[in-house]
Enzyme design. Structure first.
Site, PDB file in Angstrom:
ATOM      1  N   ASN A  45       0.354   7.298   1.410  1.00 56.16           N
ATOM      2  CA  ASN A  45       1.299   7.985   0.520  1.00 56.16           C
ATOM      3  C   ASN A  45       0.551   8.259  -0.780  1.00 56.16           C
ATOM      4  O   ASN A  45       0.369   7.359  -1.587  1.00 56.16           O
ATOM      5  CB  ASN A  45       2.517   7.082   0.292  1.00 56.16           C
ATOM      6  CG  ASN A  45       3.522   7.702  -0.665  1.00 56.16           C
ATOM      7  OD1 ASN A  45       3.387   8.856  -1.062  1.00 56.16           O
ATOM      8  ND2 ASN A  45       4.529   6.924  -1.034  1.00 56.16           N
ATOM      9  N   HIS A  92      11.842   6.957  -0.089  1.00 54.60           N
ATOM     10  CA  HIS A  92      10.929   6.042  -0.780  1.00 54.60           C
ATOM     11  C   HIS A  92      11.653   5.455  -1.995  1.00 54.60           C
ATOM     12  O   HIS A  92      12.442   6.134  -2.645  1.00 54.60           O
ATOM     13  CB  HIS A  92       9.659   6.790  -1.213  1.00 54.60           C
ATOM     14  CG  HIS A  92       8.605   5.844  -1.702  1.00 54.60           C
ATOM     15  ND1 HIS A  92       8.629   5.322  -2.978  1.00 54.60           N
ATOM     16  CD2 HIS A  92       7.538   5.285  -1.088  1.00 54.60           C
ATOM     17  CE1 HIS A  92       7.607   4.489  -3.113  1.00 54.60           C
ATOM     18  NE2 HIS A  92       6.931   4.442  -1.981  1.00 54.60           N
ATOM     19  N   LYS A  96       1.429   9.994  -3.245  1.00 52.31           N
ATOM     20  CA  LYS A  96       2.317  10.115  -4.417  1.00 52.31           C
ATOM     21  C   LYS A  96       1.879  11.281  -5.296  1.00 52.31           C
ATOM     22  O   LYS A  96       1.416  12.307  -4.782  1.00 52.31           O
ATOM     23  CB  LYS A  96       2.369   8.778  -5.179  1.00 52.31           C
ATOM     24  CG  LYS A  96       2.739   7.606  -4.262  1.00 52.31           C
ATOM     25  CD  LYS A  96       3.046   6.332  -4.997  1.00 52.31           C
ATOM     26  CE  LYS A  96       3.397   5.245  -3.994  1.00 52.31           C
ATOM     27  NZ  LYS A  96       3.751   3.972  -4.621  1.00 52.31           N
ATOM     28  N   SER A 108       1.369  -2.931  -1.823  1.00 46.63           N
ATOM     29  CA  SER A 108       0.077  -3.567  -2.132  1.00 46.63           C
ATOM     30  C   SER A 108      -0.689  -3.987  -0.879  1.00 46.63           C
ATOM     31  O   SER A 108      -1.386  -5.013  -0.883  1.00 46.63           O
ATOM     32  CB  SER A 108       0.272  -4.757  -3.084  1.00 46.63           C
ATOM     33  OG  SER A 108       0.825  -4.312  -4.307  1.00 46.63           O
ATOM     34  N   GLU A 114       9.470  -1.678   2.554  1.00 46.46           N
ATOM     35  CA  GLU A 114       8.645  -1.808   1.351  1.00 46.46           C
ATOM     36  C   GLU A 114       9.419  -2.566   0.280  1.00 46.46           C
ATOM     37  O   GLU A 114      10.261  -1.969  -0.425  1.00 46.46           O
ATOM     38  CB  GLU A 114       8.280  -0.430   0.804  1.00 46.46           C
ATOM     39  CG  GLU A 114       7.522   0.436   1.778  1.00 46.46           C
ATOM     40  CD  GLU A 114       6.787   1.551   1.045  1.00 46.46           C
ATOM     41  OE1 GLU A 114       5.555   1.581   1.127  1.00 46.46           O
ATOM     42  OE2 GLU A 114       7.440   2.360   0.373  1.00 46.46           O
ATOM     43  N   GLY A 130       2.775  -1.263  -5.718  1.00 42.02           N
ATOM     44  CA  GLY A 130       1.925  -0.943  -6.857  1.00 42.02           C
ATOM     45  C   GLY A 130       1.733  -2.093  -7.830  1.00 42.02           C
ATOM     46  O   GLY A 130       1.210  -1.914  -8.929  1.00 42.02           O
ATOM     47  N   GLU A 186      10.789   4.987  -4.911  1.00 44.00           N
ATOM     48  CA  GLU A 186      10.622   5.740  -6.161  1.00 44.00           C
ATOM     49  C   GLU A 186      11.578   6.929  -6.201  1.00 44.00           C
ATOM     50  O   GLU A 186      12.068   7.303  -7.264  1.00 44.00           O
ATOM     51  CB  GLU A 186       9.147   6.171  -6.307  1.00 44.00           C
ATOM     52  CG  GLU A 186       8.271   4.972  -6.643  1.00 44.00           C
ATOM     53  CD  GLU A 186       6.839   5.056  -6.156  1.00 44.00           C
ATOM     54  OE1 GLU A 186       6.377   6.143  -5.784  1.00 44.00           O
ATOM     55  OE2 GLU A 186       6.182   3.999  -6.143  1.00 44.00           O
TER      56      GLU A 186
HETATM   57  P1  PGA Z   1       1.184   0.604  -2.902  1.00 41.98           P
HETATM   58  O1  PGA Z   1       2.374   1.630  -2.588  1.00 41.98           O
HETATM   59  O2  PGA Z   1       0.389   0.441  -1.623  1.00 41.98           O
HETATM   60  O3  PGA Z   1       0.406   1.250  -3.993  1.00 41.98           O
HETATM   61  O4  PGA Z   1       1.812  -0.680  -3.316  1.00 41.98           O
HETATM   62  C1  PGA Z   1       3.035   1.622  -1.360  1.00 41.98           C
HETATM   63  C2  PGA Z   1       4.101   2.683  -1.342  1.00 41.98           C
HETATM   64  O5  PGA Z   1       4.773   2.880  -2.363  1.00 41.98           O
HETATM   65  O6  PGA Z   1       4.315   3.381  -0.336  1.00 41.98           O
END
Ligand code: PGA
Length: 253
Positions: free
Chosen positions: A9, A98, A11, A216, A170, A176, A100
């Site tokens: 992803n 997601h 982003k 992460s 997630e 993140g 976010e």
């Molecule tokens: P990350 O993000 O691996 O940077 O923690 C995962 C995601 O949001 O899909």
């Protein structure tokens, strides 16, 4: 047998040139190094979809995903991108719900159900994201909360439709942040979600649903996570922006 899947992803990262460079590196490394039968999905910004699809075309295990889609099919919705537009780029998947998008765009379970329907109608594979905040985890209600996300957005589907959906669990507190859920925490949730899917769609359907872990995930912890019986791969944010790390994660099964 359910599929092993690693989805990146990207982003809000990478100009078109940077994205094409990253995708080319991944294609080359996949062809040279990845012998396992793993489906790899590149979740790019909309502007990359068409050109990245052309680059990945030659490898049957490589797929391209949008990171969102509109709840509308067409019309006066400035800035929106529909499932048929995504489909026309050569992309085959779409990330839906997601955290976010849920947080910054107030996406509700009901809207996400609409997006899942539209994606399936357009022949796209939805990668449906779910996961709880730290508050909910600490209150001990995380399984009930995430189960409710599944029931409100997916439980109207037929078993046949559900067979086309991929789930990504997630935990928001792990995205993140550098804090990964322990393999035990992740396995417990994946097992609970699979059992919950079985109550609606039957055991065979639940056993065939790929459930990815995200938050992460990196080369140093992917193997332990992917070795858990109910973890079928990962949705990778930060580490998907570096070809070496992403490929090492793919090779972690
Ligand atoms: P990350 O993000 O691996 O940077 O923690 C995962 C995601 O949001 O899909």
């Amino acid at each position: 047998m359910r599929k092993k899947i690693v989805a990146g992803n990207w982003k809000l990262n990478n100009t078109l040139d940077q994205g094409l460079k990253l995708a080319s590196e991944i294609v080359n490394m996949m062809n040279d190094e990845v012998k396992e039968d793993v489906s790899v999905v590149l979740g790019t910004p909309f502007i990359h979809l068409s050109s990245v699809s052309k680059i990945t075309n030659g490898n049957a295990n490589l797929h391209v995903a949008a990171q969102d889609c509109s709840t509308h099919s067409s019309g006066a919705y400035t800035g929106e991108v529909s499932v048929s537009m995504i489909n026309s780029t050569g992309a085959s998947h779409v990330i839906i719900g997601h955290s976010e998008r849920r947080e910054y765009h107030n996406e509700t379970n009901e809207e996400l159900a609409t997006k899942v329907n539209l994606a399936l109608e357009a022949g796209l594979t939805p990668i449906f994201c779910c996961g709880e905040s730290l508050n909910i985890r600490e209150s001990g209600n995380h399984e009930a909360f995430v189960s409710n996300q599944l029931s409100e957005s997916l439980f109207h589907l037929t078993e046949e439709q559900m067979s086309k959906v991929v789930i990504a669990y997630e935990p928001i507190w792990a995205i993140g942040t550098g804090v990964t859920a322990s393999s035990e925490q992740a396995q417990d949730m994946h097992k609970a979600l699979r059992a919950y899917l079985a109550t609606k769609f039957g055991q065979a359907s639940a056993d065939n649903t790929s459930i990815l872990y995200g938050g992460s995930c990196k080369p140093s912890n992917a193997n332990e996570l992917f070795s858990q019986p109910d973890i079928d791969g990962g949705l990778i944010g930060g580490a998907s922006l570096k070809s070496r790390d992403f490929i090492d994660i793919i090779k972690s099964f």
